[in-house]
Write an enzyme that holds these catalytic residues in place. Structure first.
Site, PDB file in Angstrom:
ATOM      1  N   ASP A   1      31.133 -32.913   5.666  1.00 17.74           N
ATOM      2  CA  ASP A   1      31.901 -31.697   5.989  1.00 17.74           C
ATOM      3  C   ASP A   1      31.936 -31.516   7.500  1.00 17.74           C
ATOM      4  OD1 ASP A   1      29.635 -29.632   6.846  1.00 17.74           O
ATOM      5  OD2 ASP A   1      28.881 -30.797   5.156  1.00 17.74           O
TER       6      ASP A   1
ATOM      7  N   GLU B   1      22.235 -38.020  -3.262  1.00 11.48           N
ATOM      8  CA  GLU B   1      22.096 -38.861  -2.068  1.00 11.48           C
ATOM      9  C   GLU B   1      21.252 -40.103  -2.352  1.00 11.48           C
ATOM     10  OE1 GLU B   1      22.176 -35.454   1.399  1.00 11.48           O
ATOM     11  OE2 GLU B   1      20.356 -35.682   0.232  1.00 11.48           O
TER      12      GLU B   1
HETATM   13  N1  SAH Z   1      25.085 -25.071  -1.143  1.00 13.97           N
HETATM   14  C1  SAH Z   1      24.387 -26.306  -1.231  1.00 13.97           C
HETATM   15  C2  SAH Z   1      23.409 -26.320  -0.088  1.00 13.97           C
HETATM   16  C3  SAH Z   1      23.200 -27.676   0.392  1.00 13.97           C
HETATM   17  S1  SAH Z   1      22.420 -27.653   1.926  1.00 13.97           S
HETATM   18  C4  SAH Z   1      23.711 -26.459  -2.568  1.00 13.97           C
HETATM   19  O1  SAH Z   1      23.706 -25.494  -3.301  1.00 13.97           O
HETATM   20  O2  SAH Z   1      23.233 -27.526  -2.926  1.00 13.97           O
HETATM   21  C5  SAH Z   1      23.148 -29.069   2.619  1.00 13.97           C
HETATM   22  C6  SAH Z   1      22.379 -30.353   2.527  1.00 13.97           C
HETATM   23  O3  SAH Z   1      23.171 -31.379   3.101  1.00 13.97           O
HETATM   24  C7  SAH Z   1      21.101 -30.340   3.350  1.00 13.97           C
HETATM   25  O4  SAH Z   1      20.164 -31.188   2.756  1.00 13.97           O
HETATM   26  C8  SAH Z   1      21.565 -30.862   4.737  1.00 13.97           C
HETATM   27  O5  SAH Z   1      20.671 -31.808   5.269  1.00 13.97           O
HETATM   28  C9  SAH Z   1      22.924 -31.517   4.494  1.00 13.97           C
HETATM   29  N2  SAH Z   1      24.091 -30.899   5.153  1.00 13.97           N
HETATM   30  C10 SAH Z   1      25.369 -31.258   4.882  1.00 13.97           C
HETATM   31  N3  SAH Z   1      26.243 -30.517   5.598  1.00 13.97           N
HETATM   32  C11 SAH Z   1      25.512 -29.645   6.344  1.00 13.97           C
HETATM   33  C12 SAH Z   1      25.864 -28.604   7.249  1.00 13.97           C
HETATM   34  N4  SAH Z   1      27.134 -28.299   7.519  1.00 13.97           N
HETATM   35  N5  SAH Z   1      24.850 -27.893   7.822  1.00 13.97           N
HETATM   36  C13 SAH Z   1      23.563 -28.185   7.533  1.00 13.97           C
HETATM   37  N6  SAH Z   1      23.189 -29.150   6.670  1.00 13.97           N
HETATM   38  C14 SAH Z   1      24.132 -29.890   6.069  1.00 13.97           C
END
Ligand code: SAH
Length: 236
Positions: A203, A12
């Site tokens: 997403d 990001e």
């Molecule tokens: N599985 C991923 C987890 C990422 S968490 C990994 O292993 O890296 C998701 C990150 O993007 C967080 O920083 C949040 O702020 C953002 N984000 C994007 N989509 C999201 C969603 N559906 N729910 C919550 N946060 C989301």
């Protein structure tokens, strides 16, 4: 202005540190803070990692140790509305911690002893971020849209349609869900620091969210962040 720029993940913030002049890195509390001039703006870039505590700690240290006067969070988020699509950009007008619930002592979503449930972002930073996002999106293929409104944060990756629907019932104006913005908002509110939050939609916060998220973060997220920040620092 000394601008703190926070993102949760490296993707990001790709390219920002490389774009800095006179970049100098300081490691503190398991994070790297890089200070320098970013397109003429005195800035400090840092990755908070994921979640509200991580983001709150990072924002606090940016202010207290690195002397930033303004904070911008740039990252990705899940869509919180049918009209908000993957590739669109959402700038927060206000932020709520969707997993804050000290009822019946305080109303649901209210941050105890602050009287706040939705924290408003700074008008001027939000206006500048909005202009930067609009300028950038104009030339993007696929006509991605710009939105401005409510973003909700919580310590949950939302990847179930039912979970999102329940949240949407409680917060009908919701545009996006993520995991850090409202924590930065609370820290900035309490310290009197103007802040703005900008999120590209990665997403739909449904059963496909994890796959869509990974794909988006690896392909487009960094290009958005870099270009929007560039427009932000160098208004046309
Ligand atoms: N599985 C991923 C987890 C990422 S968490 C990994 O292993 O890296 C998701 C990150 O993007 C967080 O920083 C949040 O702020 C953002 N984000 C994007 N989509 C999201 C969603 N559906 N729910 C919550 N946060 C989301």
């Amino acid at each position: 202005m000394r601008l703190g720029i926070i993102s949760a993940l490296a993707e990001e913030q790709n390219g920002l540190i490389e774009a800095m002049e006179n970049a100098a890195k300081v490691t503190h509390g398991m994070r790297d803070y890089t200070a320098g001039r970013l397109w003429g703006v005195d800035s400090v870039c840092v990755l908070s990692r994921i979640g509200k505590v991580a983001a709150a700690m990072t924002a606090s240290i940016l202010v207290e140790k690195f002397g930033v006067t303004h904070i911008v969070f740039t990252g990705v988020a899940g869509s919180g509305d049918l009209g908000v699509r993957v590739g669109d950009v959402v700038v927060a007008d206000s932020l709520v911690q969707h997993d804050m619930d000290a009822s019946p002592l305080f109303p649901r979503f209210e941050i105890p002893l602050t009287g706040q449930s939705r924290i408003a972002s700074d008008r001027e930073l939000t206006r500048r971020l909005s202009t930067a996002a609009r300028d950038f999106l104009q030339n993007e293929p696929g006509s991605p849209q710009f939105h401005r409104g409510l973003i909700a944060s919580g310590d949950q990756f939302i990847n179930k349609r039912a979970q999102l629907n329940a949240l949407k019932d409680a917060l009908p104006e919701l545009l996006a869900v993520e995991m850090e913005g409202a924590a930065v908002a609370q820290v900035c509110f309490e310290l009197g620091i103007p802040f703005g939050i900008i999120r590209t939609i990665s997403d739909n916060a449904n059963e496909d969210a994890a796959v869509d998220f990974m794909h988006f973060v690896h392909t487009v997220a960094s290009r958005y962040a870099y270009n929007i920040l560039k427009h932000f620092c160098q208004p046309q």
